[in-house]
Design an enzyme around this catalytic site. Sequence first.
Site, PDB file in Angstrom:
ATOM      1  N   LYS A 197       0.856  -1.183   0.000  1.00 38.20           N
ATOM      2  CA  LYS A 197       0.000   0.000   0.000  1.00 38.20           C
ATOM      3  C   LYS A 197       0.889   1.228   0.000  1.00 38.20           C
ATOM      4  O   LYS A 197       1.953   1.229   0.628  1.00 38.20           O
ATOM      5  CB  LYS A 197      -0.879  -0.007   1.262  1.00 38.20           C
ATOM      6  CG  LYS A 197      -2.075   0.895   1.181  1.00 38.20           C
ATOM      7  CD  LYS A 197      -3.271   0.206   0.558  1.00 38.20           C
ATOM      8  CE  LYS A 197      -4.446   1.150   0.431  1.00 38.20           C
ATOM      9  NZ  LYS A 197      -5.616   0.519  -0.145  1.00 38.20           N
ATOM     10  N   GLY A 199     -24.336   4.069   4.402  1.00 35.76           N
ATOM     11  CA  GLY A 199     -23.542   4.561   3.271  1.00 35.76           C
ATOM     12  C   GLY A 199     -24.042   3.986   1.965  1.00 35.76           C
ATOM     13  O   GLY A 199     -23.984   2.781   1.742  1.00 35.76           O
ATOM     14  N   VAL A 200     -24.594   4.884   1.118  1.00 36.40           N
ATOM     15  CA  VAL A 200     -25.094   4.394  -0.175  1.00 36.40           C
ATOM     16  C   VAL A 200     -24.337   5.078  -1.316  1.00 36.40           C
ATOM     17  O   VAL A 200     -24.914   5.665  -2.213  1.00 36.40           O
ATOM     18  CB  VAL A 200     -26.634   4.563  -0.319  1.00 36.40           C
ATOM     19  CG1 VAL A 200     -27.361   3.481   0.435  1.00 36.40           C
ATOM     20  CG2 VAL A 200     -27.104   5.949   0.142  1.00 36.40           C
ATOM     21  N   GLY A 201     -23.001   5.010  -1.237  1.00 39.50           N
ATOM     22  CA  GLY A 201     -22.142   5.529  -2.302  1.00 39.50           C
ATOM     23  C   GLY A 201     -21.966   4.460  -3.373  1.00 39.50           C
ATOM     24  O   GLY A 201     -22.897   3.714  -3.694  1.00 39.50           O
ATOM     25  N   VAL A 254     -20.345   1.554  -3.445  1.00 41.29           N
ATOM     26  CA  VAL A 254     -20.576   0.160  -3.044  1.00 41.29           C
ATOM     27  C   VAL A 254     -21.978  -0.015  -2.434  1.00 41.29           C
ATOM     28  O   VAL A 254     -22.763  -0.859  -2.889  1.00 41.29           O
ATOM     29  CB  VAL A 254     -19.494  -0.313  -2.043  1.00 41.29           C
ATOM     30  CG1 VAL A 254     -19.787  -1.720  -1.538  1.00 41.29           C
ATOM     31  CG2 VAL A 254     -18.122  -0.260  -2.692  1.00 41.29           C
TER      32      VAL A 254
END
Length: 350
Positions: A81, A183-185, A187
């Site tokens: 990373k 969270g409804v972004g 994904v």
Amino acid sequence: MSVMWDLPDFDGHEAVHFFHDVETGLRAIIALHSTHLGPGAGGTRFWHYENRETAVTDALRLSRGMSFKNAMADLPLGGGKAVILADRNRTKSPGMFAAFGRMIDSLGGRYVTAEDVGISTADMVEVSKQTNFVSGLPVSTSGDAGGDPGPFTAMGVYLGVKAAVAHKLGRNDMEDIHVAIQGVGSVGGGLARLLAKDGAKLSIADINKDHANAMAKEIGANVVGLDEIMRVEADVFSPNALGAVLDKVSIAHLNAPIVAGGANNQLATPEDGQRIFDRDILFAPDYVINSGGIINVGLEYLGEGDVDEVNRRISKIPERLTAIWEQSASSKLPSAEVADNMARSLIGRS
Ligand code: NAD
């Protein structure tokens, strides 16, 4: 003086590289946790850190997470990373990403990058002008693997949620199964749309209220408050926003027999895996259920197949989860610990 090896998040990392480009001021860290299975692959995070220690900790934790995620996704890739230490305004320039590309190239392929938080496809295109060790680039031919990983992650999470419902509730359909989505972004939104098609009952929450309301209207979901979503009486709680949402307090108040969602690093501490287990809540280890995106990006980099192959591999996520849950039940160990043990054994660290 404490050094890297003494840090609590140091976990036998093979290497941690610190870079500075004098001309652009770019400072970046590339952590390689394991290259046992292949080049260390994992995205670049562009973030303003309050101090350098936090940036190092992030690189150490995230690179180990990628080792586990790639191993469990059956990819011939290790874990790495990168973090770029942004200024307070998160100022970017093409020159910075060119310098970053040269830094990656200097590692000769031991690290392969892609997008993570704060990085756009355009940034990766700049990086790709300096090095071939990069993925997550725009797809030039329709049907190829690659491009936005979000929809692929959402598909894996959707299949994982269905597997959890089958395993815990003995139901093979989603009609009226109540899923509370935080969270409804990219994904969570993709997941919500897929579940709505199956007739699931949906409660959603998002800090972006306009977005939540628009989504609710589109798919017929119920919008609930940010503080409420983790306490909704539901069949499934699905975290798809932030990490570390499952802690001592929130776990005590969960009102669903299943936790399955795409957010990275959902458990605040390893003890929280035990807490969920003690409450008899079925937990889908995050790096297993959310591996659809890395499968897509990984196959793009490896040049191993098209979208059909990506989907074929994503369809294996449910059986991986089921194997973890079965072992968790027989060994009486939390599913998060079972998954970590499996991943460690795959990378030769058991
Ligand atoms: P995104 O930015 O598209 O969506 C996140 C959503 O969560 C946004 O709509 C945001 O407004 C909302 N949100 C933020 N804080 C919130 C809060 N406190 N309560 C409720 N909603 C909140 O991001 P994404 O790509 O959908 O990623 C979501 C999660 O999944 C992240 O943890 C990410 O690391 C993880 N993940 C994403 C992918 C991928 O392919 N995109 C792959 C693996 C893991």
